[in-house]
Write an enzyme that holds these catalytic residues in place. Structure first.
Site, PDB file in Angstrom:
ATOM      1  N   CYS A 269      29.894   1.210 -59.588  1.00 60.85           N
ATOM      2  CA  CYS A 269      30.161  -0.456 -59.252  1.00 60.85           C
ATOM      3  C   CYS A 269      31.337   0.046 -57.204  1.00 60.85           C
ATOM      4  O   CYS A 269      32.096   0.906 -57.972  1.00 60.85           O
ATOM      5  CB  CYS A 269      30.809  -1.343 -59.652  1.00 60.85           C
ATOM      6  SG  CYS A 269      29.724  -2.151 -60.810  1.00 60.85           S
TER       7      CYS A 269
ATOM      8  N   HIS B 262      31.658   3.642 -64.434  1.00 66.76           N
ATOM      9  CA  HIS B 262      32.269   2.990 -63.745  1.00 66.76           C
ATOM     10  C   HIS B 262      33.208   3.480 -62.901  1.00 66.76           C
ATOM     11  O   HIS B 262      34.200   3.887 -62.373  1.00 66.76           O
ATOM     12  CB  HIS B 262      33.659   2.036 -65.003  1.00 66.76           C
ATOM     13  CG  HIS B 262      32.269   1.501 -65.865  1.00 66.76           C
ATOM     14  ND1 HIS B 262      31.584   0.827 -65.720  1.00 66.76           N
ATOM     15  CD2 HIS B 262      33.017   1.866 -67.386  1.00 66.76           C
ATOM     16  CE1 HIS B 262      31.425   0.604 -67.238  1.00 66.76           C
ATOM     17  NE2 HIS B 262      31.877   0.724 -68.096  1.00 66.76           N
TER      18      HIS B 262
END
Length: 496
Positions: A377, A334
Site C-alpha cells: 500500500c 506491507h
C-alpha cells in the site's frame, strides 16, 4: 610583468586540473572499455598506433596530440563516454548528463563517432559468447588463425575484417551474411541502419545540390530537412532501440516476500493490528514461475526485518552483473507512502532500495535496465472484507497527502522502471487465497505477452487496465497501479 606571471600561473593551474581530470577518468576505465574507446576512434587514429596503446592515459595523450581533446574542449571525450554508457563519469567528472550529450549529438555533423562504427560497437555489445565463437568459426578461412584466438573479442574480429577488406562502411554484405546465419536480430539491426542512414544521405545530397561543400560525419540520429521544432517534423521512420537481452541467465530476479508480521505487532504498539499477509506466497510462486521462464536466476528471501532487507539488497548491489543484461527486484510487503515495512515493523524507504542500483552505486549495471515491482500500500486507508485484505497493514482510515512521493522513489538516472501496485496515498488489495490483484495480473500478462514480443510498458498498460476494472465490495473500491520509468529503450524479455 605581474600580469604576465598571473596569466602564466592561471594557465598552469588549468593545465594541471585538466591532466588530473584525464588521469582520474583513466583510472576508472576497464580494459574492455579502453578497447571500445580505441575502436570508436579508428577514424582519427591509425590502427597501428592504437595497437600500441595499453593504458587509458596513453590513449588520452594521443587524443591530445590529434587535438581531439583539450582543456577548453571536451565534447569528444563526452561523446566517447556516452557511447560506452559510462554516464557516471560523464556526470561526476565532466559535469554533463546523458540528456545534454544526446541533445548535442542531435545537431547534424556534431557527432564525431561515425554511425557505422557506433553500429559495430553496439553489435559487439549484443553478441553472446556462443555467437562470438560462431563468428570465429565461420571466418576461419578468411582471417589469420592467430587473430581468432580464444581471447579475441568481437571488436578485434571487426578490425581484422576491415584489414582484410571484407567489412567497411560501404561493404556490409559479408557481415550481413554472417548475422543471417548466427542471429537474425543482428541482421535486422544492420538493415535498420542501412535504411536510416541511406535515407539521411539522400536528404543531405538533395539539400546540398548546387553547393561545393560536402556533408560532415553522420549524426547517429535521423536528419530531416525540417526544423526539429516545426509541426510535422517527427521522423516517422525513427525506431526506438531495444535493450540487449541475450545473456543466459538474463540476470537476477530478487524476491523479497514478507508474510509473518508477528514481530511488528510485538515491537511497535501502533502496528499491533497489522495482519500477516496471507496469500503472498501465491504471488511469490507466480513470480518465480514467470521470471524463471524469462531466464532469470531466482533469489527469494522471506520474512526479512528492515535491516535484513538492507543487507540483502546490499549483497546484490555489490555483485558483479557485468555478464548479465538486467536486474529485477520484486517487493511483497506491507507499506505506506514511499516506504515498505520489515517484519519487525521498521521502515525502509523505497528510494533507498532503488538508488542502491544506480550506475554510481552498482557500476556493472550501468546502462542496463533495473526493474522494481512493489506490491504494498502507499496510503493508510483500509477496506474491510472477508477474504480481501489491504497491504497497508493498518486499520486506520486517515489518508495523508504528498504529491511528490512518486517522483522521489525512482532515481533520476536513466534505465529504471518502478512498477507500483497502487497510486500514492491509496491501498492495494490482496486475496488471501489467490494473491494480490497487481502481482497476479502482472504475471499473467508477462506470461502471455512476452512470447509475442511485447515491450514492458505495453504490458504494464494492459495490467493497469485489468486491475482498474476490478472492484472491492461492498463499497466498490478501486485500485490503479502506477508505473514510473526512465527507460531509454524498449525493454523486451525474449522467451527463447
Amino acid at each position: 610583468m605581474p600580469c604576465s606571471l598571473e596569466r602564466s600561473k592561471s594557465w598552469c593551474e588549468m593545465s594541471t586540473d585538466f591532466h588530473k581530470l584525464l588521469f582520474d577518468i583513466s583510472e576508472s576505465l576497464a580494459t574492455s572499455e579502453l578497447a571500445a574507446l580505441k575502436f570508436l576512434s579508428l577514424e582519427y587514429i591509425s590502427k597501428w598506433k592504437l595497437e600500441g596503446i595499453r593504458r587509458p592515459q596513453d590513449f588520452f595523450k594521443v587524443l591530445q596530440e590529434k587535438n581531439m581533446i583539450e582543456a577548453g574542449n571536451l565534447s569528444y571525450l563526452k561523446e566517447l563516454l556516452f557511447c560506452i554508457s559510462r554516464i557516471d563519469l560523464l556526470e561526476t567528472r565532466l559535469g554533463s548528463s546523458r540528456e545534454e550529450v544526446e541533445r548535442e549529438l542531435q545537431i547534424p555533423g556534431r557527432a564525431k563517432v561515425s554511425a557505422y562504427r557506433y553500429l559495430l560497437f553496439q553489435l559487439s555489445e549484443d553478441i553472446t559468447e556462443d555467437e562470438l565463437n560462431s563468428f570465429k568459426f565461420l571466418l576461419g578461412k578468411e582471417l589469420p588463425k592467430c587473430r581468432l584466438n580464444p581471447k579475441a573479442a568481437m571488436l578485434d574480429i571487426f578490425i581484422e575484417m576491415e584489414k582484410k577488406g571484407i567489412l567497411g562502411e560501404e561493404n556490409l554484405s559479408k557481415l550481413k551474411t554472417l548475422c543471417a546465419n548466427i542471429n537474425v536480430s543482428l541482421l535486422k539491426r544492420i538493415e535498420e541502419y542501412e535504411l536510416k542512414f541511406g535515407e539521411e544521405e539522400m536528404i543531405i545530397t538533395e539539400e546540398q545540390s548546387g553547393s561545393t561543400g560536402s556533408p560532415e560525419a553522420h549524426a547517429r540520429w535521423p536528419v530531416t530537412s525540417v526544423a526539429s521544432d516545426a509541426p510535422g517534423s517527427w521522423d516517422e521512420s525513427y525506431q526506438l532501440e531495444v535493450y540487449k537481452m541475450t545473456s543466459r541467465p538474463r540476470g537476477v530476479c530478487l524476491i523479497l516476500n514478507n508474510h509473518n508480521f508477528a514481530k511488528a505487532r510485538e515491537a511497535v504498539p501502533e502496528l499491533r493490528r497489522m495482519k500477516d499477509r496471507n496469500g503472498t506466497d501465491v504471488d511469490a510462486a507466480a513470480l518465480r514461475r514467470v521470471f524463471s521462464k524469462l531466464h532469470f536466476t531466482i533469489a527469494e528471501y522471506k520474512d526479512l526485518t528492515a535491516e535484513e532487507i538492507r543487507k540483502t539488497v546490499n549483497i546484490y548491489k555489490c555483485e558483479d552483473h557485468k555478464d548479465k543484461d538486467c536486474f529485477v527486484c520484486c517487493i511483497l510487503s506491507h507499506g505506506k507512502k514511499g516506504i515498505i515495512y520489515g517484519v519487525d515493523g521498521q521502515e525502509v524507504p523505497i528510494q533507498e532500495l532503488t538508488t542502491s542500483f544506480t550506475g554510481r552505486n552498482c557500476r556493472s549495471l550501468a546502462g542496463k535496465p533495473k526493474v522494481f515491482f512493489v506490491q504494498a500500500c502507499q496510503g493508510d486507508a483500509c477496506q474491510k472484507g472477508v477474504t480481501i485484505e489491504t497491504d497497508s497493514g493498518e486499520q486506520d482510515s486517515c489518508i495523508e497527502t504528498d504529491a511528490r512521493f512518486q517522483l522521489d522513489c525512482i532515481p533520476t538516472e536513466a534505465d529504471f522502471l518502478l512498477g507500483m501496485a497502487t497510486l500514492q496515498d491509496y491501498v492495494s488489495y490482496r486475496s488471501t487465497r489467490q494473491g494480490t490483484w497487481y502481482i497476479q495480473a502482472l504475471c499473467q500478462h508477462l506470461e502471455y505477452s512476452c512470447p509475442r514480443g511485447e515491450d514492458i510498458l505495453t504490458i504494464l498498460t494492459a495490467v493497469n487496465q485489468e486491475v482498474s476494472r476490478k472492484t472491492c465490495m461492498p463499497n466498490a473500491e478501486k485500485q490503479m497501479p502506477q508505473p514510473s520509468f526512465t527507460l531509454r529503450k524498449k525493454l523486451i524479455f525474449p522467451v527463447n
